[in-house]
Each structure stands twice: as structure tokens, then as C-alpha cells.
Write a protein that holds these residues in place. Structure first.
Motif, PDB file in Angstrom:
ATOM      1  N   MET A   1       0.848  -1.189   0.000  1.00  0.00           N
ATOM      2  CA  MET A   1       0.000   0.000   0.000  1.00  0.00           C
ATOM      3  C   MET A   1       0.884   1.239   0.000  1.00  0.00           C
ATOM      4  SD  MET A   1      -3.166  -0.889   2.554  1.00  0.00           S
ATOM      5  CE  MET A   1      -2.181  -1.195   3.996  1.00  0.00           C
ATOM      6  N   ALA A   2       0.392   2.280  -0.674  1.00  0.00           N
ATOM      7  CA  ALA A   2       1.097   3.569  -0.699  1.00  0.00           C
ATOM      8  C   ALA A   2       0.054   4.666  -0.846  1.00  0.00           C
ATOM      9  CB  ALA A   2       2.085   3.615  -1.854  1.00  0.00           C
ATOM     10  N   THR A   3       0.274   5.782  -0.156  1.00  0.00           N
ATOM     11  CA  THR A   3      -0.663   6.900  -0.251  1.00  0.00           C
ATOM     12  C   THR A   3      -0.098   7.996  -1.139  1.00  0.00           C
ATOM     13  OG1 THR A   3       0.278   7.914   1.726  1.00  0.00           O
ATOM     14  CG2 THR A   3      -1.670   6.536   2.035  1.00  0.00           C
ATOM     15  N   SER A   4      -1.014   8.739  -1.745  1.00  0.00           N
ATOM     16  CA  SER A   4      -0.605   9.913  -2.512  1.00  0.00           C
ATOM     17  C   SER A   4      -0.036  10.936  -1.534  1.00  0.00           C
ATOM     18  CB  SER A   4      -1.795  10.486  -3.280  1.00  0.00           C
ATOM     19  OG  SER A   4      -2.819  10.891  -2.393  1.00  0.00           O
ATOM     20  N   PRO A   5       0.754  11.892  -2.010  1.00  0.00           N
ATOM     21  CA  PRO A   5       1.375  12.872  -1.098  1.00  0.00           C
ATOM     22  C   PRO A   5       0.369  13.628  -0.229  1.00  0.00           C
ATOM     23  CG  PRO A   5       2.371  13.020  -3.261  1.00  0.00           C
ATOM     24  CD  PRO A   5       1.203  12.080  -3.386  1.00  0.00           C
ATOM     25  N   ASN A   6      -0.804  13.911  -0.747  1.00  0.00           N
ATOM     26  CA  ASN A   6      -1.806  14.644   0.041  1.00  0.00           C
ATOM     27  C   ASN A   6      -2.705  13.720   0.855  1.00  0.00           C
ATOM     28  OD1 ASN A   6      -3.520  13.547  -1.865  1.00  0.00           O
ATOM     29  ND2 ASN A   6      -4.099  15.498  -2.786  1.00  0.00           N
TER      30      ASN A   6
ATOM     31  N   ALA B   1       6.370  12.368  -5.425  1.00  0.00           N
ATOM     32  CA  ALA B   1       6.060  13.597  -4.695  1.00  0.00           C
ATOM     33  C   ALA B   1       4.927  14.386  -5.339  1.00  0.00           C
ATOM     34  CB  ALA B   1       7.310  14.464  -4.578  1.00  0.00           C
ATOM     35  N   ASP B   2       4.796  14.319  -6.661  1.00  0.00           N
ATOM     36  CA  ASP B   2       3.717  15.050  -7.343  1.00  0.00           C
ATOM     37  C   ASP B   2       2.487  14.173  -7.594  1.00  0.00           C
ATOM     38  OD1 ASP B   2       4.522  13.385  -9.416  1.00  0.00           O
ATOM     39  OD2 ASP B   2       5.090  15.014 -10.766  1.00  0.00           O
ATOM     40  N   GLY B   3       2.524  12.908  -7.158  1.00  0.00           N
ATOM     41  CA  GLY B   3       1.385  12.003  -7.300  1.00  0.00           C
ATOM     42  C   GLY B   3       1.201  11.418  -8.676  1.00  0.00           C
TER      43      GLY B   3
ATOM     44  N   ARG C   1      12.468  -6.429  -9.458  1.00  0.00           N
ATOM     45  CA  ARG C   1      12.521  -5.223 -10.279  1.00  0.00           C
ATOM     46  C   ARG C   1      11.858  -4.062  -9.580  1.00  0.00           C
ATOM     47  NH1 ARG C   1       8.317  -8.085 -14.260  1.00  0.00           N
ATOM     48  NH2 ARG C   1      10.210  -9.179 -14.708  1.00  0.00           N
ATOM     49  N   VAL C   2      12.078  -2.876 -10.147  1.00  0.00           N
ATOM     50  CA  VAL C   2      11.351  -1.677  -9.779  1.00  0.00           C
ATOM     51  C   VAL C   2      10.605  -1.236 -11.036  1.00  0.00           C
ATOM     52  CG1 VAL C   2      11.508   0.739  -9.066  1.00  0.00           C
ATOM     53  CG2 VAL C   2      13.021  -0.959  -8.025  1.00  0.00           C
ATOM     54  N   THR C   3       9.314  -0.958 -10.879  1.00  0.00           N
ATOM     55  CA  THR C   3       8.487  -0.531 -11.997  1.00  0.00           C
ATOM     56  C   THR C   3       7.863   0.814 -11.677  1.00  0.00           C
ATOM     57  OG1 THR C   3       7.986  -2.850 -12.497  1.00  0.00           O
ATOM     58  CG2 THR C   3       6.551  -1.191 -13.489  1.00  0.00           C
ATOM     59  N   LYS C   4       7.935   1.727 -12.639  1.00  0.00           N
ATOM     60  CA  LYS C   4       7.322   3.049 -12.506  1.00  0.00           C
ATOM     61  C   LYS C   4       6.031   3.035 -13.326  1.00  0.00           C
ATOM     62  CE  LYS C   4       8.286   7.951 -13.269  1.00  0.00           C
ATOM     63  NZ  LYS C   4       9.315   8.930 -13.737  1.00  0.00           N
ATOM     64  N   ILE C   5       4.905   3.365 -12.660  1.00  0.00           N
ATOM     65  CA  ILE C   5       3.578   3.298 -13.279  1.00  0.00           C
ATOM     66  C   ILE C   5       2.936   4.682 -13.244  1.00  0.00           C
ATOM     67  CG2 ILE C   5       1.278   2.270 -13.050  1.00  0.00           C
ATOM     68  CD1 ILE C   5       2.807  -0.087 -11.588  1.00  0.00           C
ATOM     69  N   ASP C   6       2.371   5.104 -14.348  1.00  0.00           N
ATOM     70  CA  ASP C   6       1.640   6.383 -14.423  1.00  0.00           C
ATOM     71  C   ASP C   6       0.334   6.234 -13.654  1.00  0.00           C
ATOM     72  OD1 ASP C   6      -0.532   8.159 -15.690  1.00  0.00           O
ATOM     73  OD2 ASP C   6       1.305   8.982 -16.577  1.00  0.00           O
ATOM     74  N   THR C   7       0.067   7.116 -12.682  1.00  0.00           N
ATOM     75  CA  THR C   7      -1.126   6.970 -11.843  1.00  0.00           C
ATOM     76  C   THR C   7      -2.414   7.410 -12.533  1.00  0.00           C
ATOM     77  OG1 THR C   7      -0.689   9.118 -10.812  1.00  0.00           O
ATOM     78  CG2 THR C   7       0.112   7.153  -9.648  1.00  0.00           C
TER      79      THR C   7
ATOM     80  N   GLY D   1      11.596   4.308  -1.063  1.00  0.00           N
ATOM     81  CA  GLY D   1      11.354   5.643  -0.545  1.00  0.00           C
ATOM     82  C   GLY D   1      11.700   6.658  -1.619  1.00  0.00           C
ATOM     83  N   LEU D   2      11.217   7.876  -1.465  1.00  0.00           N
ATOM     84  CA  LEU D   2      11.493   8.933  -2.433  1.00  0.00           C
ATOM     85  C   LEU D   2      11.990  10.177  -1.723  1.00  0.00           C
ATOM     86  CD1 LEU D   2       8.484   8.729  -4.894  1.00  0.00           C
ATOM     87  CD2 LEU D   2      10.875   8.742  -5.546  1.00  0.00           C
ATOM     88  N   SER D   3      12.843  10.930  -2.400  1.00  0.00           N
ATOM     89  CA  SER D   3      13.273  12.218  -1.866  1.00  0.00           C
ATOM     90  C   SER D   3      12.077  13.171  -1.918  1.00  0.00           C
ATOM     91  CB  SER D   3      14.438  12.768  -2.683  1.00  0.00           C
ATOM     92  OG  SER D   3      14.059  12.979  -4.030  1.00  0.00           O
ATOM     93  N   ALA D   4      12.130  14.235  -1.127  1.00  0.00           N
ATOM     94  CA  ALA D   4      11.022  15.194  -1.066  1.00  0.00           C
ATOM     95  C   ALA D   4      10.743  15.828  -2.417  1.00  0.00           C
ATOM     96  CB  ALA D   4      11.325  16.273  -0.029  1.00  0.00           C
ATOM     97  N   ASP D   5      11.772  16.021  -3.235  1.00  0.00           N
ATOM     98  CA  ASP D   5      11.562  16.624  -4.550  1.00  0.00           C
ATOM     99  C   ASP D   5      11.184  15.588  -5.613  1.00  0.00           C
ATOM    100  OD1 ASP D   5      13.969  15.316  -5.057  1.00  0.00           O
ATOM    101  OD2 ASP D   5      15.128  17.162  -5.302  1.00  0.00           O
ATOM    102  N   GLY D   6      11.197  14.305  -5.250  1.00  0.00           N
ATOM    103  CA  GLY D   6      10.794  13.242  -6.164  1.00  0.00           C
ATOM    104  C   GLY D   6      11.832  12.860  -7.196  1.00  0.00           C
ATOM    105  N   GLU D   7      13.024  13.412  -7.098  1.00  0.00           N
ATOM    106  CA  GLU D   7      14.048  13.143  -8.105  1.00  0.00           C
ATOM    107  C   GLU D   7      14.876  11.893  -7.814  1.00  0.00           C
ATOM    108  OE1 GLU D   7      16.404  16.573  -8.964  1.00  0.00           O
ATOM    109  OE2 GLU D   7      14.626  17.834  -9.286  1.00  0.00           O
TER     110      GLU D   7
END
Length: 169
Positions: free
Chosen positions: A33-38, A83-85, A98-104, A122-128
Motif C-alpha cells: 500500500m502507498a498513499t498519494s502525497p496529500n 512527490a507530485d502524485g 525489479r522496480v516498476t514506474k507506473i503512471d497513476t 522511498g522517495l526524496s522530497a523533490d521526487g528526483e
């Protein structure tokens, strides 16, 4: 039946939201489970089934979508939202780590990086920067390209399950 408990402390109420039947009786280690930033959206990912369920934490409405992620032999799944959701990162350990990046918005796979067994994300605060934990180290990856930027060996008696980034004041 599988469900998520939603608590609203100021109002003093709790609600159990049932998850789609496909997620029932599944090994918890295959789901994350993961929550959006807001905090407005909760993502529940089952890497073995290749499914993501999104719950609106205000309305408690849910929707489920297939994602091109069905990974056989998963032992552990981790997830974190950018960070930007706009992206959901899913890490797996097992036969195909693996690590997979998925468009929300579309739930399309944007990029996949083959790795060792992932135990936490985990992600840095700026999402980079994406922090990928393994049993014995944490690697810092570029969240766009997946290239390794740095790595730190970690001597720990147990696998790292979550990576949090604290900002110095």
C-alpha cells in the motif's frame, strides 16, 4: 474478505472498506500500500496478479485496474507514490526482482528496472531520487532513468522494509 480500515480521529469514526474479491485471501507479502502525497488516494498493489486498487480516502470509493506488472514468484512487494502524485513505484523481490514506474492516471508502465530483491522503497522530497532498499544496502536511483546515483552498505539483522527521508532544518 480483505479490507482497509479507515479511521477519522477528529470525528471519532472508523470504517472498513472491502477490497475487490481478486485481492481476497492473497499473501500479504505480495501486496503493498502507498498513499498519494496529500493522503487523498490509497493505492493497493498486488504484483503477482498485476492489479492496482485505488481508494479515495474521502469518499471511500474504490476502482481497480489491471497493470502490466504480473510478476510470478513474488516474495515481497513495496510501493511508494511520487512527490507530485503522478507515478507509483513498485518494487518486487522473487523470481523477477525489479522496480516498476507506473503512471497513476493511465496505469501504464512507464519504465522497469531489473534489480536484486527489493525490500523497501522511498522517495526524496523533490521526487528526483528513488531510494531502493535491499537486504544489505540502499541504492539511490534517478527516479526518471533508474540509473544508480549512490549506494550505502547497511549491516542489519533484518531486511529494510521502508526508507524515509528526513529533511534537516
Amino acid at each position: 474478505m480483505s479490507f482497509v480500515h479507515v479511521l477519522e480521529p477528529p470525528g471519532g469514526w472508523a470504517h472498513c472498506v472491502g477490497l475487490p474479491k481478486e485481492l481476497w485471501d492473497r499473501p500479504a507479502s505480495e501486496q503493498a500500500m502507498a498513499t498519494s502525497p496529500n493522503g487523498r488516494l490509497l493505492y493497493i498493489v498486488d504484483a503477482t496478479l498485476g492489479l492496482v486498487t485505488v481508494m479515495d480516502t474521502a469518499s471511500l470509493e474504490i476502482r481497480t485496474a489491471p497493470i502490466d506488472l504480473a510478476v510470478p514468484g513474488v516474495r515481497h512487494t513495496s510501493a511508494v507514490v511520487s512527490a507530485d502524485g503522478s507515478a507509483l513505484f513498485v518494487g518486487t523481490s522473487g523470481e523477477h526482482s525489479r522496480v516498476t514506474k507506473i503512471d497513476t492516471d493511465t496505469f501504464e508502465v512507464v519504465r522497469t528496472w531489473e534489480t536484486d530483491d527489493v525490500s523497501g522503497l522511498g522517495l526524496s522530497a523533490d521526487g528526483e531520487r528513488l531510494y531502493v532498499a535491499f537486504d544489505d544496502r540502499v541504492e539511490v536511483m534517478d527516479a526518471t532513468t533508474g540509473s544508480e546515483l549512490a549506494g550505502v552498505a547497511v549491516a542489519s539483522p533484518a531486511p529494510i522494509e521502508r526508507v524515509s527521508v528526513a529533511l534537516a532544518s
